[in-house]
Scaffold this motif. Structure first.
Motif, short mmCIF file in Angstrom:
data_model
loop_
_atom_site.label_atom_id
_atom_site.label_comp_id
_atom_site.label_asym_id
_atom_site.label_seq_id
_atom_site.Cartn_x
_atom_site.Cartn_y
_atom_site.Cartn_z
N LEU A 471 0.86 -0.76 0.04
CA LEU A 471 0.02 0.40 -0.32
C LEU A 471 0.64 1.50 -0.09
O LEU A 471 0.42 1.89 -0.70
N GLY A 474 2.12 2.30 -3.35
CA GLY A 474 0.95 2.24 -4.25
C GLY A 474 0.91 1.20 -4.69
O GLY A 474 0.54 1.19 -6.16
N TYR A 476 -1.21 -1.27 -6.04
CA TYR A 476 -2.40 -1.27 -5.21
C TYR A 476 -3.54 -3.18 -4.93
O TYR A 476 -3.87 -3.44 -4.29
N SER A 508 -9.18 2.34 4.45
CA SER A 508 -7.65 2.76 4.04
C SER A 508 -7.42 3.34 2.17
O SER A 508 -7.22 3.71 1.06
N LEU A 509 -6.88 2.13 2.02
CA LEU A 509 -6.97 1.44 0.86
C LEU A 509 -7.63 1.93 -0.27
O LEU A 509 -7.56 2.12 -1.78
N GLN A 512 -8.34 5.16 -1.10
CA GLN A 512 -6.70 5.60 -2.37
C GLN A 512 -7.22 4.92 -3.65
O GLN A 512 -6.05 5.96 -4.97
N GLN A 513 -7.77 3.67 -3.92
CA GLN A 513 -8.32 4.04 -5.28
C GLN A 513 -9.30 4.42 -5.16
O GLN A 513 -9.86 4.47 -6.78
N ARG A 548 -10.84 11.20 4.79
CA ARG A 548 -11.01 11.31 3.79
C ARG A 548 -11.81 10.86 2.97
O ARG A 548 -11.54 11.32 1.77
N ARG A 552 -13.39 13.04 -0.56
CA ARG A 552 -13.69 12.12 -1.88
C ARG A 552 -14.61 12.66 -2.44
O ARG A 552 -15.10 12.95 -3.65
N TYR A 621 6.14 13.86 1.42
CA TYR A 621 5.28 14.41 1.03
C TYR A 621 4.61 15.98 1.62
O TYR A 621 3.82 16.10 0.91
N GLU A 659 3.21 7.16 -7.08
CA GLU A 659 2.10 8.21 -7.08
C GLU A 659 2.85 9.20 -6.92
O GLU A 659 2.27 10.55 -6.98
N PHE A 696 -2.70 5.01 -11.18
CA PHE A 696 -2.83 5.92 -10.03
C PHE A 696 -3.96 6.70 -10.83
O PHE A 696 -3.54 8.05 -11.71
#
Length: 847
Positions: A471, A474, A476, A508-509, A512-513, A548, A552, A621, A659, A696
Motif C-alpha cells: 500500500l 502504491g 494497490y 484506507s486502500l 486511495q483507489q 478522507r 473525496r 510528502y 504516485e 493511479f
C-alpha cells in the motif's frame, strides 16, 4: 468483585447468552429457573460435562431430553413449560416471570394428588456417596450451627427471659456462625512449584510484550496445576493480546469456578485478578486503579515492587498515557537496577517519541542486563526493537543489521515467534530498499512459520503487514490481495481484532483507489470493534479514513471537522506521527476549498513535526503539498525549491510510491502552465502520466487535464478539446466532484479556444454550480470569466456583462479571504494576469 463483560455464574444454570458473554436480562434468569425445574422433576441436571467448558458447550449447542423421557410420570404440559424455559433463543423463551408462572399454575391444576406429592427417587449417581463421605468437616460444622440455633431457640422459649440471657444467646449464635463461615471458607490454593515457575516465566514474557511466549509458559503452568487461578487469569490476558477472544473467555470461565468467593483471596491477589480482568475487558482505567492499590499494599523494601511498577506502566501504555508509563518504568529501574524489562519498555516508548538518544540508551541498558543474565530471548527482542526504530527513521542499513542479528539469535533458540517478528521487519526494510523479491521472501517465510506453528492470528498479522508495505509503495492490486486474505483468515479463526485491522486496511486502500463508498463500508465494520474495546488510536485511524472519504465525496466541512478533532486528540495523547499526518490531511482538505494560505500553514506545521521526527518519506510528502500551495499563491521560487526537495527524497530507495513521484512532476507541470510555458507543461505532464500509468487513476486524469489545456492554449484548440472531453469522461467515473468540476472547466476553456460558445457555456455552467456550492472562489471567478467570454462570442452582451461583473466581485473577495499579502502574490501569476486582461476586455465593451 465482578467486571463488566466477564461471564459469571454457576455453569449448570448459565443461559446461552451468559455462556457466550453477551448482554443478559431477566429472561436469562428464567432459563436458569427452567434448568432448576428440570433437575427437580427428573433428578438430574439438564446439562452435564466433566469440565466447565463441556457444560458451557452443552448450554450453547445441545437441547436436553424432554423431562418425560427421564421420568415417565412428567406430563406433556410440564414438558412443554420446561423446554420453553430452556429455549436457546431468547425470543423463543418466556418473556416474563408472570407468563411462566401462569402456565405453571395451569399445569399444577391438571396434576393428580398422587403426582403432586410423589417424589421420584433415582439411584445415586456415581461418586455421590464418596463425595458426601469426603466432607466430614462441613457436616460437623453444620451440626455445630444447628446446635447453636437450637440452644438459642430453647432459650427464647423459656418464660421471664432476661436481656442478659438474650444477649448471651445471640452472641453464642453469632460466634457459631462466624466459626462455621471461617471453617467452610476455602483457603487460597497454593500452586505446585513447577506451575509457579512457569507462571513467573509467563508473566515476565507478558511484561516484555512477548505474548506468544507468555501463552506457552502459562499454558504449561495450568497444565501442571489446573487449580492455579492467577495462571488462568494471566493466560486469559495473553490470549487477549494474541486476539484469541474465545480462549480468553474460556480461561475466565474456569477462573470463576476456581474462585466462586473472591473474599477468600488475599487483598493483593484480589487486586491482581481485578487488574487482569480489567485488562482483558480493556477497562484500563480500572486496571490502573487496581495496580495502584497493589503498590500501596506492597512494602517499599519488597523485591517485587519494581514488577508492580512495570505492570502499572503497561496499563498506562494501553490507556495511551505515555508520560505516566515512562514515569512508572523509570521508578521500576530506580528500585531494581537489573530489571531489563523496564529498560526495554523505556526504549520502545522513547522510540515512539522519536527521541533516538534516549531510546538507544535504554535499549543498550536492557541488552547489557539480558546479556549478564544469559537471556538470549531478551537480547533478541532488543535487536528487533532497535531494528524497528531504525527502519522507522529510514536508517535501513542499521535496521537490517539489527534484524539479521535478531533472526540469527531466534533461530538459535528455535523461537518461532521472534523469527516471525524479525522476518516481517526485514520484509519492510527490503521493500524500502526496492528489493521486492527479498521482501516477499521474508514475509512469506514469516507467514509459513506462523501457519506451521498454529499461530493463526500471527498469520493474519503477517498478511496485513505485507499488504501495508504494498500500500505504501502504491501497488494497490497486491495490497488488496493480501488484505483480503488476512480478512478471510481472521474471520475463519474468529480473530476479531485482526478482522478489524483488515477492514481498516481495506478502507484506507479503497480511499486511495477513489472508492469512497466502499471505504466507508469497511470502516463501518471495524470502527464499532475499536470503539467498544477502547482502542483509541485505532478509532483515530478509522475516523481519518472516514474524513478522507468525506473529502473525496465533496463533504469538505464534515472532513474539516473530523480532522480538527483528530488533531486535538493527537496532541492530547502526544502522538507526533499522527499529528503530522493530520496536519497534512487538514491542508489537503483546505486546498480543495481553495483556501491556499490556510492550507500552507498546516503543511508548514506538518513539515516541522516531520523534520523533528527525521522522517524523510513524510518530509517528501509535506514538501510536495507545500509546492502546490506555493505555486498557486504565485510564490514560484519557493514552490520549485519544495518540489525539488520532494523529488530528491522520492528518488531515494525509501522515497515512497510512484504516485508521489507522479504528483511531484504534475505540480511542476501545473507550475509551468501557470506561467504559460505550454510546451514545458505538456512535457512534464507526460512524465507524470507515464509514472501514474493505469494504477493511479486520479493522478493520471489530472496530468491529462494539464496536457489538454496546454495543448488548447498553445494553438491546437481542436486536439486540446478532444483530449479534454476524454479527461471529463475519466473524471466522471472517479466519483470526485472537485476533479470533475476542474476537468469541465478545462474543457470549457478548450471549447472557447475552439470557438464553441454553446459547448463552453454548458461545461462552464456545470462547473460553476459545483464551485459555488463548495465555496471554491478561485475557480468560481475563472468559470464566470469563461461564461462571460462565451456569452460575448454568442452575441449575448447582457449575460457577458453580468458574468464579468460577478467574476470581478469574486476575484476581489479573495483579498478578504486570504489576506493582502497572499492576494497580491497571487495576482503576480502570469495566468491570473492573462485572465484579468480578458476580464477587462469584456468589461470594456460596456464602457
Amino acid at each position: 468483585r465482578t467486571q463488566s463483560g466477564v461471564v459469571v455464574g454457576t455453569p449448570l444454570y448459565l443461559s446461552p447468552e451468559q455462556a457466550t458473554g453477551q448482554a443478559v436480562d431477566a429472561r436469562s434468569d428464567l432459563f436458569a429457573l427452567g434448568a432448576l425445574l428440570y433437575e427437580c422433576i427428573t433428578g438430574r441436571a439438564a446439562f452435564s460435562g466433566s469440565s466447565v467448558l463441556e457444560i458451557g458447550a452443552q448450554v450453547i449447542h445441545v437441547n436436553p431430553e424432554k423431562p418425560s423421557v427421564v421420568n415417565e410420570r412428567v406430563p406433556e404440559e410440564l414438558d412443554r413449560v420446561v423446554m420453553k424455559a430452556l429455549a436457546k433463543k431468547v425470543g423463543e423463551r418466556y418473556q416474563s416471570a408472570e407468563e411462566m408462572l401462569g402456565e405453571l399454575r395451569e399445569v399444577h391444576g391438571e396434576l393428580s394428588d398422587e403426582d403432586k406429592h410423589r417424589t421420584l427417587r433415582l439411584p445415586a449417581r456415581k461418586g455421590t456417596a464418596s463425595a458426601l463421605s469426603a466432607q466430614p468437616k462441613r457436616s460437623s460444622a453444620m451440626h455445630a450451627l444447628s446446635g447453636a440455633f437450637a440452644t438459642l431457640s430453647q432459650t427464647l422459649q423459656r418464660p421471664r427471659l432476661s436481656l442478659v440471657t438474650l444477649s448471651i444467646g445471640l452472641a453464642l449464635a453469632l460466634l457459631a456462625v462466624w466459626g462455621v463461615v471461617a471453617w467452610l471458607r476455602p483457603g487460597m490454593h497454593k500452586p505446585k512449584p513447577e506451575a509457579q515457575r512457569m507462571y513467573d516465566v509467563g508473566t515476565g514474557a507478558l511484561r516484555d510484550g512477548a505474548y506468544y511466549q507468555a501463552s506457552k509458559a502459562l499454558e504449561q503452568a495450568v497444565k501442571v496445576d489446573d487449580r492455579f487461578a492467577l495462571a488462568h487469569a494471566s493466560l486469559a490476558e495473553a490470549w487477549t493480546e494474541l486476539d484469541y477472544s474465545d480462549k480468553a473467555k474460556d480461561e475466565l470461565l474456569r477462573l470463576n469456578t476456581l474462585i466462586p468467593d473472591p473474599s477468600a483471596l488475599s487483598q493483593v491477589d484480589a487486586f491482581y485478578l481485578d487488574a487482569i480482568r480489567a485488562t482483558v475487558t480493556r477497562n484500563f482505567t480500572r486496571a490502573i486503579e487496581a495496580y495502584q492499590q497493589i503498590l500501596k499494599l506492597t512494602p517499599d523494601d519488597a523485591s517485587n515492587k519494581a514488577q508492580v511498577y512495570v505492570d502499572l506502566g503497561r496499563a498506562y501504555e494501553k490507556n495511551e498515557e505515555m508520560g505516566k508509563a515512562i514515569d512508572s518504568y523509570k521508578e521500576a529501574t530506580a528500585r531494581d537496577k537489573q530489571y531489563a524489562t523496564a529498560y526495554l519498555r523505556l526504549g520502545i516508548l522513547y522510540g515512539r517519541k522519536q527521541d533516538m538518544p534516549s531510546a538507544l540508551s535504554y535499549f543498550d541498558k536492557a541488552y547489557e542486563v539480558y546479556q549478564t543474565l544469559g537471556t538470549i530471548e531478551g537480547r533478541t527482542e532488543v535487536h528487533i526493537q532497535r531494528g524497528l526504530l531504525y527502519n522507522n527513521i529510514g536508517k535501513l542499513a542499521d535496521a537490517r543489521a539489527q534484524l539479521q542479528q535478531a533472526l540469527s539469535l531466534a533461530q538459535t533458540t528455535d523461537n518461532k515467534y521472534q523469527q516471525i517478528k524479525a522476518r516481517l521487519q526485514l520484509s519492510s526494510v527490503s521493500f524500502a530498499e526496492n528489493d521486492s523479491r527479498q521482501a516477499e521472501e521474508h514475509a512469506q517465510e514469516a507467514i509459513n512459520l506462523a501457519q506451521a506453528g498454529g499461530m493463526e492470528t500471527l498469520t493474519a498479522q503477517g498478511l496485513i503487514d505485507l499488504g501495508n508495505v504494498y500500500l505504501v509503495r502504491g501497488e494497490y492490486q497486491e495490497a488488496d490481495k493480501y488484505f483480503t486474505q488476512a480478512l478471510e483468515f481472521a474471520q475463519r479463526y474468529n480473530a476479531q481484532r485482526y478482522a478489524a485491522r483488515a477492514h481498516l486496511a481495506l478502507g484506507s486502500l479503497r480511499v486511495q483507489q477513489g472508492n469512497a463508498d466502499e471505504a466507508i463500508s469497511h470502516i463501518e465494520q471495524s470502527l464499532p470493534f475499536y470503539q467498544q474495546g477502547g482502542y483509541s488510536k485505532n478509532v483515530s485511524l478509522c475516523l481519518n479514513v472516514l474524513a478522507r472519504a468525506s473529502r473525496r465525496k465533496g463533504d469538505y466541512a464534515g472532513s474539516l471537522e473530523s480532522y480538527q478533532q483528530l488533531l486535538e486528540l493527537a496532541r492530547k495523547v502526544g502522538d507526533p506521527n499522527q499529528e503530522a499526518s493530520t496536519e497534512e490531511s487538514l491542508g489537503l482538505t483546505l486546498m480543495k476549498l481553495e483556501r491556499y494560505p490556510d492550507a500552507l500553514a498546516h503543511f508548514d506545521a506538518g513539515l516541522s513535526v516531520n523534520k523533528n521526527l527525521k522522517s524523510q518519506l513524510n518530509i517528501g510528502y509535506s514538501q510536495q503539498s507545500r509546492g502546490e500551495a506555493l505555486w498557486r499563491l504565485g510564490r514560484y521560487d519557493e514552490a520549485r525549491a519544495a518540489l525539488t526537495e520532494a523529488a530528491g527524497i522520492s528518488a531515494q530507495p525509501a522515497g515512497g510510491s510512484k504516485e508521489l513521484r507522479a504528483d511531484i512532476q504534475r505540480f511542476f507541470a501545473e507550475l509551468a502552465l501557470s506561467q504559460r510555458q505550454f510546451s514545458e507543461a505538456r512535457s512534464l505532464a507526460q512524465v507524470a502520466l507515464t509514472l501514474a500509468g493505469t494504477q493511479f487513476a486520479d493522478s493520471a486524469t489530472e496530468a491529462m487535464r494539464v496536457q489538454c489545456l496546454a495543448q488548447a492554449l498553445n494553438g491546437s484548440a481542436r486536439e486540446g478539446q478532444k483530449l479534454c472531453a476524454e479527461v471529463v469522461e475519466r473524471a466522471k467515473s472517479s466519483g470526485d466532484p472537485w476533479l470533475l468540476s476542474e476537468t469541465r472547466l478545462a474543457l470549457a476553456e478548450a471549447m472557447l479556444e475552439n470557438k464553441d460558445a454553446p459547448g463552453a457555456m454548458e461545461q462552464a455552467q456545470g462547473a460553476l454550480e459545483s464551485f459555488v456550492r463548495a465555496g471554491q472562489v478561485d475557480s468560481e471567478w475563472r468559470a464566470r470569466l469563461v461564461l462571460a467570454r462565451a456569452a460575448r462570442l454568442a452575441g449575448d452582451e447582457g449575460s457577458a456583462q453580468e458574468q464579468a461583473t460577478r467574476a470581478s466581485q469574486s476575484l476581489a473577495s479573495l483579498q478578504q479571504k486570504w489576506g493582502a499579502d497572499s492576494y497580491n502574490s497571487y495576482l503576480t501569476r502570469p495566468d491570473v494576469q492573462y485572465y484579468r486582461k480578458q476580464l477587462d476586455d469584456v468589461s470594456a465593451l460596456r464602457r
